[in-house]
Write a protein that holds these residues in place. Sequence first.
Motif, PDB file in Angstrom:
ATOM      1  N   GLU A 231      32.808  41.257  41.504  1.00  0.00           N
ATOM      2  CA  GLU A 231      32.081  42.601  41.800  1.00  0.00           C
ATOM      3  C   GLU A 231      30.972  42.634  40.893  1.00  0.00           C
ATOM      4  O   GLU A 231      31.293  42.931  39.601  1.00  0.00           O
ATOM      5  CB  GLU A 231      32.971  43.758  41.832  1.00  0.00           C
ATOM      6  N   VAL A 232      29.585  42.727  41.125  1.00  0.00           N
ATOM      7  CA  VAL A 232      28.458  42.792  40.233  1.00  0.00           C
ATOM      8  C   VAL A 232      28.624  44.435  39.663  1.00  0.00           C
ATOM      9  O   VAL A 232      28.980  45.433  40.451  1.00  0.00           O
ATOM     10  CB  VAL A 232      27.374  42.767  40.806  1.00  0.00           C
ATOM     11  N   ASP A 233      28.477  44.779  38.434  1.00  0.00           N
ATOM     12  CA  ASP A 233      28.810  46.086  37.947  1.00  0.00           C
ATOM     13  C   ASP A 233      27.336  46.700  37.367  1.00  0.00           C
ATOM     14  O   ASP A 233      27.215  47.524  36.702  1.00  0.00           O
ATOM     15  CB  ASP A 233      29.669  46.034  36.827  1.00  0.00           C
ATOM     16  N   MET A 234      26.263  45.918  37.829  1.00  0.00           N
ATOM     17  CA  MET A 234      24.978  46.583  37.503  1.00  0.00           C
ATOM     18  C   MET A 234      24.172  46.543  38.823  1.00  0.00           C
ATOM     19  O   MET A 234      23.949  45.770  39.547  1.00  0.00           O
ATOM     20  CB  MET A 234      24.202  45.475  36.585  1.00  0.00           C
TER      21      MET A 234
ATOM     22  N   ASP B  14      37.971  42.672  43.904  1.00  0.00           N
ATOM     23  CA  ASP B  14      37.338  43.001  42.568  1.00  0.00           C
ATOM     24  C   ASP B  14      38.058  42.496  41.264  1.00  0.00           C
ATOM     25  O   ASP B  14      39.323  42.146  41.543  1.00  0.00           O
ATOM     26  CB  ASP B  14      36.818  44.364  42.351  1.00  0.00           C
ATOM     27  N   GLN B  15      37.782  42.640  40.361  1.00  0.00           N
ATOM     28  CA  GLN B  15      38.231  42.277  39.075  1.00  0.00           C
ATOM     29  C   GLN B  15      39.648  42.965  38.762  1.00  0.00           C
ATOM     30  O   GLN B  15      40.536  42.102  38.423  1.00  0.00           O
ATOM     31  CB  GLN B  15      37.326  42.613  37.720  1.00  0.00           C
ATOM     32  N   LYS B  16      39.645  44.212  38.985  1.00  0.00           N
ATOM     33  CA  LYS B  16      40.966  44.818  38.583  1.00  0.00           C
ATOM     34  C   LYS B  16      42.054  44.433  39.604  1.00  0.00           C
ATOM     35  O   LYS B  16      43.138  44.475  39.318  1.00  0.00           O
ATOM     36  CB  LYS B  16      40.868  46.196  38.452  1.00  0.00           C
ATOM     37  N   THR B  17      41.687  44.486  40.741  1.00  0.00           N
ATOM     38  CA  THR B  17      42.650  43.938  41.914  1.00  0.00           C
ATOM     39  C   THR B  17      43.105  42.738  41.744  1.00  0.00           C
ATOM     40  O   THR B  17      44.448  42.480  41.825  1.00  0.00           O
ATOM     41  CB  THR B  17      41.854  44.207  43.210  1.00  0.00           C
ATOM     42  N   PHE B  18      42.350  41.918  41.485  1.00  0.00           N
ATOM     43  CA  PHE B  18      42.834  40.332  41.197  1.00  0.00           C
ATOM     44  C   PHE B  18      43.776  40.243  39.982  1.00  0.00           C
ATOM     45  O   PHE B  18      44.738  39.424  39.816  1.00  0.00           O
ATOM     46  CB  PHE B  18      41.446  39.521  41.128  1.00  0.00           C
ATOM     47  N   ALA B  19      43.394  40.816  38.910  1.00  0.00           N
ATOM     48  CA  ALA B  19      44.104  41.019  37.641  1.00  0.00           C
ATOM     49  C   ALA B  19      45.564  41.467  37.963  1.00  0.00           C
ATOM     50  O   ALA B  19      46.438  40.961  37.464  1.00  0.00           O
ATOM     51  CB  ALA B  19      43.370  41.666  36.508  1.00  0.00           C
ATOM     52  N   GLY B  20      45.645  42.523  38.892  1.00  0.00           N
ATOM     53  CA  GLY B  20      46.963  43.088  39.102  1.00  0.00           C
ATOM     54  C   GLY B  20      47.712  42.064  40.201  1.00  0.00           C
ATOM     55  O   GLY B  20      48.972  41.841  40.131  1.00  0.00           O
TER      56      GLY B  20
ATOM     57  N   SER C  90      43.969  39.248  31.434  1.00  0.00           N
ATOM     58  CA  SER C  90      42.629  40.034  31.148  1.00  0.00           C
ATOM     59  C   SER C  90      41.720  39.294  31.775  1.00  0.00           C
ATOM     60  O   SER C  90      41.654  38.337  32.359  1.00  0.00           O
ATOM     61  CB  SER C  90      42.493  39.804  29.605  1.00  0.00           C
ATOM     62  N   PHE C  91      40.246  39.766  31.816  1.00  0.00           N
ATOM     63  CA  PHE C  91      39.272  39.061  32.440  1.00  0.00           C
ATOM     64  C   PHE C  91      38.152  39.439  31.684  1.00  0.00           C
ATOM     65  O   PHE C  91      37.895  40.609  31.039  1.00  0.00           O
ATOM     66  CB  PHE C  91      39.186  39.568  33.916  1.00  0.00           C
ATOM     67  N   LYS C  92      37.155  38.795  31.595  1.00  0.00           N
ATOM     68  CA  LYS C  92      35.937  38.789  31.045  1.00  0.00           C
ATOM     69  C   LYS C  92      34.682  38.490  32.052  1.00  0.00           C
ATOM     70  O   LYS C  92      34.808  37.516  32.924  1.00  0.00           O
ATOM     71  CB  LYS C  92      35.598  37.874  29.866  1.00  0.00           C
ATOM     72  N   ASN C  93      33.779  39.479  32.254  1.00  0.00           N
ATOM     73  CA  ASN C  93      32.653  39.165  33.155  1.00  0.00           C
ATOM     74  C   ASN C  93      31.536  38.455  32.784  1.00  0.00           C
ATOM     75  O   ASN C  93      31.294  38.652  31.180  1.00  0.00           O
ATOM     76  CB  ASN C  93      32.098  40.856  33.595  1.00  0.00           C
ATOM     77  N   TYR C  94      30.979  37.553  33.368  1.00  0.00           N
ATOM     78  CA  TYR C  94      29.670  37.298  33.061  1.00  0.00           C
ATOM     79  C   TYR C  94      28.491  37.169  33.825  1.00  0.00           C
ATOM     80  O   TYR C  94      28.827  37.691  35.249  1.00  0.00           O
ATOM     81  CB  TYR C  94      29.716  35.379  32.899  1.00  0.00           C
ATOM     82  N   SER C  95      27.359  37.365  33.369  1.00  0.00           N
ATOM     83  CA  SER C  95      26.234  37.597  34.354  1.00  0.00           C
ATOM     84  C   SER C  95      26.236  38.961  34.932  1.00  0.00           C
ATOM     85  O   SER C  95      26.268  39.116  36.293  1.00  0.00           O
ATOM     86  CB  SER C  95      25.823  36.481  35.058  1.00  0.00           C
ATOM     87  N   GLY C  96      26.614  39.961  34.438  1.00  0.00           N
ATOM     88  CA  GLY C  96      26.630  41.398  35.083  1.00  0.00           C
ATOM     89  C   GLY C  96      28.134  41.462  36.213  1.00  0.00           C
ATOM     90  O   GLY C  96      27.823  42.342  36.957  1.00  0.00           O
ATOM     91  N   GLY C  97      28.788  40.482  35.944  1.00  0.00           N
ATOM     92  CA  GLY C  97      30.139  40.588  37.071  1.00  0.00           C
ATOM     93  C   GLY C  97      29.959  39.553  38.078  1.00  0.00           C
ATOM     94  O   GLY C  97      30.632  39.860  39.057  1.00  0.00           O
TER      95      GLY C  97
END
Length: 260
Positions: free
Chosen positions: A182-185, A226-232, A243-250
């Motif tokens: 999921e893009v965060d910008m 999204d990132q948090k759902t998949f991390a769960g 953990s997760f790290k976004n690249y290119s604005g998510g």
Amino acid sequence: MGDTRTQRPEELATSFGFEGVREGEKQPKVNEVFHSVAKRYDVMNDFMSMGMHRVWKEAMVANLSPPKSGSHSWKTIDVAGGTGDIAFRIVEASNKTAHTTVFDINGSMLEVGRERAEKNGLLPHLDFVEGTAEVLPFEDNSFDAYTIAFGIRNVPRIDHALAEAYRVLRPGGRFMCLEFSEVDMPILEQVYEQWSFKAIPAIGKAVTGDRESYQYLVESIRKFPDQKTFAGMIETAKFEKVSFKNYSGGIVALHSGWKI
């Protein structure tokens, strides 16, 4: 496109992009997509990501940091890795001391990967195995690392794939997943949405003659949690230090977890 990103990952087993399908129908339809695009898959990755997929994959392998020597052969499995992009990078980053199993459900993709490996002199360091991520044909505690790049969203039952990843990893082993997210910008999100739904299917038709497969691929990206759902989900599969790290604005996220 509205709020199409799923908050209930179990629903992905009955969705083919934005199309609802019956239980058991998704995998054959996904297989058709990848049989269709296999020969031009890597070329299209360059077009779709404007070459950024190479940067993201390099970042994944750098984060994995394969050992360059050791008392035992460091074994990894790259799931949904048919054309070999991640596997080749792991072998080369380890100074050819690692051994990687390239695992994919699609024989056409594996054939492309095997041909590339032979051309690059990497076959002695690789195995190519066909099968489903939901039931891996390997013993418990077999691998030091499990990687999957841009593939887990195509697995119907992601929870089964994550459980299998945990099972085949050795204690101390690492799970790493690179996936569109999921893009965060907000401004970037608007541009990315237009690029995904307007440009990519058209480019797919021009390069491969297949618009429908690339329409599915962009829809599957938009449906993925999204990132948090998949991390769960990774935590539910018993992994620790998730953990997760976004690249290119998510646009993509690199998820990591450990079997401890």
